[in-house]
Write an enzyme that holds these catalytic residues in place. Structure first.
Site, PDB file in Angstrom:
ATOM      1  N   LEU A  33       0.815  -1.217   0.000  1.00  0.00           N
ATOM      2  CA  LEU A  33       0.000   0.000   0.000  1.00  0.00           C
ATOM      3  C   LEU A  33       0.847   1.266   0.000  1.00  0.00           C
ATOM      4  CD1 LEU A  33      -2.760  -1.039   2.566  1.00  0.00           C
ATOM      5  CD2 LEU A  33      -2.660  -1.444   0.104  1.00  0.00           C
ATOM      6  N   HIS A  37      -3.590   4.389  -2.016  1.00  0.00           N
ATOM      7  CA  HIS A  37      -4.581   3.500  -1.377  1.00  0.00           C
ATOM      8  C   HIS A  37      -5.199   4.191  -0.164  1.00  0.00           C
ATOM      9  CE1 HIS A  37      -1.920   0.309  -3.263  1.00  0.00           C
ATOM     10  NE2 HIS A  37      -3.120  -0.054  -3.682  1.00  0.00           N
ATOM     11  N   GLN A  61      -4.891 -12.733 -12.364  1.00  0.00           N
ATOM     12  CA  GLN A  61      -4.821 -11.542 -13.218  1.00  0.00           C
ATOM     13  C   GLN A  61      -3.403 -11.268 -13.726  1.00  0.00           C
ATOM     14  OE1 GLN A  61      -6.185  -8.958  -9.834  1.00  0.00           O
ATOM     15  NE2 GLN A  61      -4.887  -7.436 -10.803  1.00  0.00           N
ATOM     16  N   GLY A 162      -8.963   3.610  -7.778  1.00  0.00           N
ATOM     17  CA  GLY A 162      -8.164   4.735  -8.260  1.00  0.00           C
ATOM     18  C   GLY A 162      -8.254   4.852  -9.775  1.00  0.00           C
ATOM     19  N   GLN A 168      -9.295  -0.691 -15.809  1.00  0.00           N
ATOM     20  CA  GLN A 168      -9.827  -1.607 -14.786  1.00  0.00           C
ATOM     21  C   GLN A 168     -11.143  -1.053 -14.227  1.00  0.00           C
ATOM     22  OE1 GLN A 168      -7.579  -3.786 -11.586  1.00  0.00           O
ATOM     23  NE2 GLN A 168      -8.115  -1.997 -10.378  1.00  0.00           N
TER      24      GLN A 168
HETATM   25  O1  PAF Z   1      -6.043  -2.772  -8.644  1.00  0.00           O
HETATM   26  C1  PAF Z   1      -5.695  -3.777  -7.984  1.00  0.00           C
HETATM   27  O2  PAF Z   1      -4.926  -3.701  -7.042  1.00  0.00           O
HETATM   28  C2  PAF Z   1      -6.256  -5.145  -8.357  1.00  0.00           C
HETATM   29  O3  PAF Z   1      -6.405  -5.255  -9.738  1.00  0.00           O
HETATM   30  C3  PAF Z   1      -7.571  -5.489  -7.637  1.00  0.00           C
HETATM   31  C4  PAF Z   1      -8.679  -4.548  -8.017  1.00  0.00           C
HETATM   32  C5  PAF Z   1      -7.337  -5.442  -6.136  1.00  0.00           C
HETATM   33  C6  PAF Z   1      -8.013  -6.906  -8.004  1.00  0.00           C
HETATM   34  O4  PAF Z   1      -7.067  -7.846  -7.652  1.00  0.00           O
END
Ligand code: PAF
Length: 294
Positions: A33, A37, A61, A162, A168
């Site tokens: 973080l 965040h 991912q 963010g 995303q």
């Molecule tokens: O943006 C991120 O940190 C990631 O893609 C998320 C949204 C936590 C999903 O794993």
């Protein structure tokens, strides 16, 4: 602050909060973080009575195993930051809590076969095939997979993302709409280092020298914004690409000017169309992205 690893425990505690009429704000994270965040936590604190953050480095991912292996993991420091910021609950599950063996096997198969159309939750159309989607096959399917699981466990009233991961954000909005999830998505501005570099967990892996070099990314974006409408879109793209390609440490993946809603690349200015400039590049081993609303 409560730290939970089990989804059933988490569901139980959240349902108790809901019975007491609390509103739930949720910030999904992969840990490591930074102030960006914490700005999401602060925003959630100002709007919801209970704030929950998840910390989970989501394997599905990552389309690059090295990236997954090297993703910074700073759990203890993250917990301290979240507690200081006034977060009420951290949900930090192990992989087995979120995925069955079968799901993970399927994912591996799909990476090799590039058969990403199978098993998709929802259809994101162009949103997932441009920019990040084109360069990170399967990435957004993995994001949607984990975020939908987290949303089902936490059932937040509001969730905070963010704008740095603009694509995303568009994917999550589309998913929430298609799955009719009653969750309000709040997007929050990009936080930048004093030299303009967009804050990111990946910055932790940059050397001091690389951090200085990386400032050229946001500098280029700000210049593009300054030239906006005084130059054609083709000229803006050419300027940015030339400037970024001139830095020998950068390996530019894309610089794109796109419609903010569809994320389709724009080739000319249209009335009432809002555009965004997005960039992704490799600096040494680290992949960096950034964007600016024009
Ligand atoms: O943006 C991120 O940190 C990631 O893609 C998320 C949204 C936590 C999903 O794993």
């Amino acid at each position: 602050m409560i730290i939970l690893k089990s989804k059933f425990e988490t569901k139980k505690i959240i349902s108790a909060f809901k019975n007491q009429q609390h509103s739930i704000g949720f910030i999904p994270t992969m840990g490591a973080l930074h102030k960006g965040h914490i700005s999401l936590i602060n925003k959630a604190k100002s709007e919801c009575s209970i704030v929950i953050a998840s910390i989970f480095v989501n394997p599905t991912q990552f389309n690059n195993l090295n990236d997954l292996k090297n993703y910074p993991r700073t759990f203890e420091a993250d917990c301290i930051m979240l507690e200081k910021a006034g977060c009420n609950v951290i949900f930090a599950p192990e992989i087995a809590e979120m995925y069955s063996e079968k799901e993970l096997e399927l994912k591996n198969l799909k990476i090799e076969d590039k058969a990403w159309t199978e098993g998709k939750l929802v259809d994101f159309g162009t949103l997932e095939i441009v920019m990040e989607g084109a360069h990170r096959p399967g990435h957004f399917n993995g994001v949607a997979q984990i975020v939908s699981k987290l949303f089902r466990i936490i059932e937040p009233d509001k969730t905070y993302f963010g704008q740095k991961d603009f694509q995303q954000l568009a994917i999550i909005r589309s998913m929430v709409e298609q799955l009719s999830m009653p969750i309000e998505i709040i997007d929050c501005p990009i936080l930048r280092e004093p030299n303009g570099l967009a804050m990111s967990s990946r910055n932790e892996r940059l050397t001091t020298e690389q951090r200085k070099t990386a400032a050229l990314i946001s500098k280029t974006l700000f210049q593009v914004k300054n030239f906006y409408t005084s130059k054609s879109i083709a000229e803006l793209k050419k300027f940015a690409e030339q400037q970024l390609n001139a830095e020998p440490q950068f390996k530019l993946e894309y610089f794109e000017i796109a419609d903010v809603n569809t994320l389709k690349p724009a080739s000319e200015y249209k009335a009432n169309q809002k555009l965004i400039a997005c960039v992704a590049l490799q600096l040494g081993e680290i992949r960096l992205i950034d964007n600016i609303l024009l």
